[in-house]
Motif scaffolding. Structure first.
Motif, PDB file in Angstrom:
ATOM      1  N   THR A 197       0.810  -1.214   0.000  1.00 39.98           N
ATOM      2  CA  THR A 197       0.000   0.000   0.000  1.00 39.98           C
ATOM      3  C   THR A 197       0.850   1.274   0.000  1.00 39.98           C
ATOM      4  O   THR A 197       2.057   1.247   0.287  1.00 39.98           O
ATOM      5  N   LYS A 268     -21.011  -4.434   1.037  1.00 41.95           N
ATOM      6  CA  LYS A 268     -20.421  -4.959   2.273  1.00 41.95           C
ATOM      7  C   LYS A 268     -21.342  -6.031   2.849  1.00 41.95           C
ATOM      8  O   LYS A 268     -22.557  -5.846   2.914  1.00 41.95           O
ATOM      9  N   TYR A 284     -16.900  -7.587   0.534  1.00 40.83           N
ATOM     10  CA  TYR A 284     -15.984  -7.738   1.672  1.00 40.83           C
ATOM     11  C   TYR A 284     -16.745  -7.570   2.966  1.00 40.83           C
ATOM     12  O   TYR A 284     -17.942  -7.264   2.957  1.00 40.83           O
ATOM     13  N   SER A 287     -14.784  -4.289   7.152  1.00 40.82           N
ATOM     14  CA  SER A 287     -13.924  -3.203   6.640  1.00 40.82           C
ATOM     15  C   SER A 287     -12.569  -3.695   6.149  1.00 40.82           C
ATOM     16  O   SER A 287     -11.621  -2.919   6.050  1.00 40.82           O
ATOM     17  N   ASP A 288     -12.458  -4.988   5.829  1.00 37.76           N
ATOM     18  CA  ASP A 288     -11.188  -5.568   5.391  1.00 37.76           C
ATOM     19  C   ASP A 288     -11.079  -5.438   3.876  1.00 37.76           C
ATOM     20  O   ASP A 288     -11.581  -6.290   3.122  1.00 37.76           O
ATOM     21  N   THR A 289     -10.395  -4.399   3.414  1.00 36.33           N
ATOM     22  CA  THR A 289     -10.306  -4.162   1.977  1.00 36.33           C
ATOM     23  C   THR A 289      -9.383  -5.151   1.270  1.00 36.33           C
ATOM     24  O   THR A 289      -9.434  -5.269   0.045  1.00 36.33           O
ATOM     25  N   ALA A 292     -11.780  -7.417  -0.247  1.00 35.46           N
ATOM     26  CA  ALA A 292     -12.357  -6.811  -1.454  1.00 35.46           C
ATOM     27  C   ALA A 292     -11.404  -6.948  -2.633  1.00 35.46           C
ATOM     28  O   ALA A 292     -11.828  -7.247  -3.758  1.00 35.46           O
ATOM     29  N   VAL A 316     -15.416   2.183  -1.782  1.00 36.08           N
ATOM     30  CA  VAL A 316     -14.651   1.710  -0.629  1.00 36.08           C
ATOM     31  C   VAL A 316     -13.695   2.812  -0.178  1.00 36.08           C
ATOM     32  O   VAL A 316     -13.310   3.674  -0.970  1.00 36.08           O
ATOM     33  N   THR A 318     -10.336   4.753   0.557  1.00 33.57           N
ATOM     34  CA  THR A 318      -9.113   4.708  -0.255  1.00 33.57           C
ATOM     35  C   THR A 318      -7.842   4.653   0.599  1.00 33.57           C
ATOM     36  O   THR A 318      -6.762   5.002   0.123  1.00 33.57           O
ATOM     37  N   GLY A 322      -7.707  -0.467   0.090  1.00 34.92           N
ATOM     38  CA  GLY A 322      -8.871   0.147  -0.536  1.00 34.92           C
ATOM     39  C   GLY A 322      -8.521   1.036  -1.717  1.00 34.92           C
ATOM     40  O   GLY A 322      -9.324   1.180  -2.646  1.00 34.92           O
ATOM     41  N   VAL A 325      -8.462  -1.176  -4.739  1.00 31.20           N
ATOM     42  CA  VAL A 325      -9.814  -1.614  -5.102  1.00 31.20           C
ATOM     43  C   VAL A 325     -10.564  -0.492  -5.803  1.00 31.20           C
ATOM     44  O   VAL A 325     -11.187  -0.686  -6.857  1.00 31.20           O
TER      45      VAL A 325
END
Length: 354
Positions: A197, A268, A284, A287-289, A292, A316, A318, A322, A325
């Protein structure tokens, strides 16, 4: 052409390497998505990748190597910033853009003087590259513009009859393509987000800029990274991002259904109980991107298989994974984002009902 699909083992790796040495192309697994590879030094073989995919020839390829020592076979120089990322994240789902060696053909790099390089985390991918005995340039192993393949069958669905062999290494663990960062600029520049990330990059490098095309529509004259210049990751269905609560998505769904569309809501998991009897899929949860990221391309492919023509998908956050995604969803939707204030006239236009 008959396309074989073989599980990765000693025999299939030997066969794949022989095909590469003969100037053919082979699909292989990585931890991100499946790739379509050739011998980096065989220009005709590299060009056949573009033909098989229907890919524009100015869209650069990422060169895959098996070990850190091989980076110098591709890159002209390795600055300290690059070495820090190599030491921290390689092998792994990251691509670093560096000045290329003159031996790397221009058809690999979209006629640019830079090249993206990565070392896959997937053991089978590294064994394949080692068996070939050369760096392997490879884009995702799908028809150009479609969602990237995260299983061997996704590759088969797109490229059957166009390539001789698909190495089956199971489902991809990450689900979105590698993070791409250029180290050829004054400040390191994030060209394509992934599961390595932005936050992880800044922890190592300090300041990192984000290319404006990551989250914004706009023309890019030259694509320094795959995924920058053209529409990508898109199913046949119309993808529409909904930046609003799920009840708004339900309202849009009902409007589309009333107008003879076959819609589906991708949201979600915790909020799907509010969708009631409408067609839906979980993107997903909690909140676990990262979930996703792993699910997105598989879901977009499933949408087409199931015959849906309109997708209302949640935006989602960013941060962290995220960002990757949202980047993929924006390109899959041609940057179509609606909210609770979107009226029926605008929705008619988006759904091409006028």
């Amino acid at each position: 052409m008959t396309t074989e699909l073989l599980k990765i083992n000693k025999d299939s790796l030997k066969k794949a390497a022989e095909l590469i040495k003969q100037g053919q192309i082979v699909a292989f697994p990585t931890e991100t998505v499946y790739g379509l590879g050739a011998d980096v030094f065989n220009e005709n073989a590299v060009k056949s990748i573009f033909v098989a995919k229907g890919r524009p020839d100015d869209n650069p390829l990422i060169v895959h190597v098996a070990k850190k020592e091989d980076i110098k076979k591709v890159a002209r120089e390795i600055p300290l910033s690059a070495q820090l990322l190599i030491d921290k994240f390689m092998p792994g789902p990251i691509t670093i853009v560096l000045p290329k060696r003159k031996e790397i053909p221009d058809c690999v790099t979209g006629n640019m003087d830079t090249v993206g390089i990565r070392i896959p985390e997937h053991i089978g991918a590294r064994e394949f590259i080692e068996a070939c005995g050369c760096p392997i340039p490879a884009p995702s192993a799908n028809s150009s513009g479609k969602p990237s393949p995260t299983s061997a069958m996704h590759v088969f669905d797109d490229l059957e009859g166009k390539i001789p062999l698909i190495l089956d290494g199971g489902d991809c663990d990450k689900g979105v393509e590698s993070t791409v960062i250029s180290l050829c600029t004054k400040t390191p520049l994030l060209l394509r987000p992934g599961v390595i990330t932005y936050e992880m990059l800044t922890d190592v490098l300090g300041k990192v800029d984000i290319h404006p095309s990551v989250l914004n529509d706009g023309l890019v004259d030259k694509a320094a990274s795959p995924g920058m210049k053209y529409k990508h990751y898109s199913p046949k269905a119309r993808v529409i991002i909904v930046d609003a609560p799920v009840d708004t998505a339900c309202r849009f769904y009902d409007f589309a259904l009333k107008n003879n569309k076959k819609p589906i809501i991708i949201w979600k998991e915790e909020e799907l109980e509010n969708v009631l009897n409408r067609k839906c899929i979980s993107l997903y949860k909690n909140s676990d991107t990262l979930i996703a990221a792993k699910n997105l391309f598989n879901i977009l492919r499933q949408v087409d298989k199931d015959g849906f023509d309109t997708v209302f998908i949640t935006s989602v956050p960013t941060s962290d994974a995220g960002l990757s995604v949202m980047n993929r969803m924006l390109r899959a939707s041609a940057f179509t984002v609606i909210d609770k204030n979107t009226d029926e006239n605008k929705l008619k236009t988006i759904l091409q009902l006028n």
